[in-house]
Design an enzyme around this catalytic site. Structure first.
Site, PDB file in Angstrom:
ATOM      1  N   ASP A   1       0.866  -1.184   0.000  1.00 31.79           N
ATOM      2  CA  ASP A   1       0.000   0.000   0.000  1.00 31.79           C
ATOM      3  C   ASP A   1       0.900   1.229   0.000  1.00 31.79           C
ATOM      4  OD1 ASP A   1      -2.073  -1.759   0.182  1.00 31.79           O
ATOM      5  OD2 ASP A   1      -2.635  -1.275   2.234  1.00 31.79           O
TER       6      ASP A   1
ATOM      7  N   ASP B   1     -14.117  -4.513  -2.634  1.00 29.01           N
ATOM      8  CA  ASP B   1     -14.058  -4.395  -1.174  1.00 29.01           C
ATOM      9  C   ASP B   1     -15.459  -4.675  -0.644  1.00 29.01           C
ATOM     10  OD1 ASP B   1     -11.415  -3.586  -1.423  1.00 29.01           O
ATOM     11  OD2 ASP B   1     -11.926  -1.452  -1.464  1.00 29.01           O
TER      12      ASP B   1
END
Length: 252
Positions: free
Chosen positions: A11, A130
Site C-alpha cells: 500500500d 471491497d
C-alpha cells in the site's frame, strides 16, 4: 493443475509502503522498490501496489515508482488506486505494470471494465471488490471510496457482472478482516469463487500458514497478504514450503 499464488501487497502513501487495520490506522513500513526486490528474492509469486493517496497530482510519483520497480523485478505486478479512465489504466500499463486493477470507478461506470478489456486485454484487467457483511441481511455488499461508502450492490452479483464484462480476475478484500491477521473471510471468498469462473485473489486477514491453506481450500486462486511479510512473520518461501507439505500446489 495450476499453482496457487502467494501475493504481497504494497500500500503506497506518499511514495512509501504503509499498512492499516480495517482500512484505517495507517503506519509507514518502508521503501516500495526495496520491499518489492526483497519479496521477489524471498519467493513471492506476484506483487500488488495500491496507491492509497490516489490523487491526480501524485500520479507522477506512482508512475515513477512503477518504472523503477519494473526495472528491478521480474515477477508480475499489478497496480491500482484512483484509476478512473482508460487513459489512467493505459498510463499504468505503459509505465511497466503487468496488470491494472480498478474498483470505485468500475462501480460508478461498469462500462469502464469493458472498454479497458477491449484496449489492453482481459488478462491485464483486475477488478478489486471491497466487501463487508450486512448482519441484518446476512449478505455481503460492495463498498467504494477506500471502504468508506456502502453501495446496494451484492458482492457476488457484482463479481459475476465483472466477469461478464470481461475482467480477467477479481481481487476480493474483506473489510471486516483486513489487517487483523486472524484469517481470511472464508465465507465471502467461498461465496464468490462458487459464483464465478475467473480467478479470485483473496485479501484481508492473513496471519498464519493455516489461513492460506483454508482460503485455498474454499477456492481462491491467489492469496494476498501484507502484514505477515512486512513485519517478518514469514518469508514467502517459508510460507510456501509449509503449504507444500500440507498438500497445496505452490511453486517453490
Amino acid at each position: 493443475m495450476k499453482s496457487k499464488r502467494i501475493i504481497a501487497a504494497l500500500d503506497i502513501k506518499d511514495a512509501k509502503v504503509s499498512k492499516g487495520i480495517k482500512f484505517d490506522k495507517i503506519k509507514e513500513v518502508g521503501d516500495p522498490v526495496e520491499l518489492a526486490k526483497k519479496y521477489e528474492k524471498e519467493g513471492i509469486d506476484e506483487i500488488v501496489l495500491l496507491d492509497i493517496t490516489a490523487s491526480n497530482e501524485k500520479r507522477k510519483i506512482i508512475k515513477d515508482l512503477i518504472e523503477k520497480i519494473s526495472k528491478e523485478i521480474s515477477v508480475p505486478f499489478t497496480v491500482g488506486g484512483g484509476l478512473n479512465t482508460v487513459r489512467d489504466i493505459l498510463e499504468i500499463i505503459e509505465s511497466g505494470a503487468d496488470k491494472a486493477f480498478i474498483n470505485t470507478a468500475a462501480v460508478k461506470d461498469p462500462n469502464l471494465v469493458k472498454e479497458a478489456v477491449n484496449i489492453v486485454g482481459s488478462t491485464r484487467i483486475v477488478v478489486a471488490i471491497d466487501a463487508k457483511k450486512d448482519e441484518a441481511t446476512n449478505k455481503y455488499y460492495v463498498y467504494t471510496n477506500g471502504g468508506q461508502k456502502k453501495t446496494d450492490l451484492e458482492a457476488k452479483e457484482w463479481a459475476k457482472r465483472c466477469e461478464d464484462l470481461g475482467a480477467g480476475e477479481l481481487l476480493v478484500t474483506s473489510i471486516d478482516t483486513d489487517g487483523i491477521r486472524k484469517g481470511y473471510d472464508l465465507e465471502l471468498i467461498k461465496t464468490i469463487t462458487e459464483y464465478v469462473k475467473i480467478p479470485v485473489i483473496a485479501s484481508g486477514g492473513a496471519g498464519s500458514v493455516k489461513d492460506f491453506y483454508d482460503v485455498f481450500q474454499v477456492g481462491a486462486d491467489g492469496a494476498l497478504a501484507a502484514s505477515i511479510f512486512h513485519f517478518g512473520v514469514y518469508t514467502p518461501v517459508e510460507l510456501k514450503k509449509q503449504l507444500k507439505e500440507m498438500g497445496i500446489n505452490v511453486r517453490l
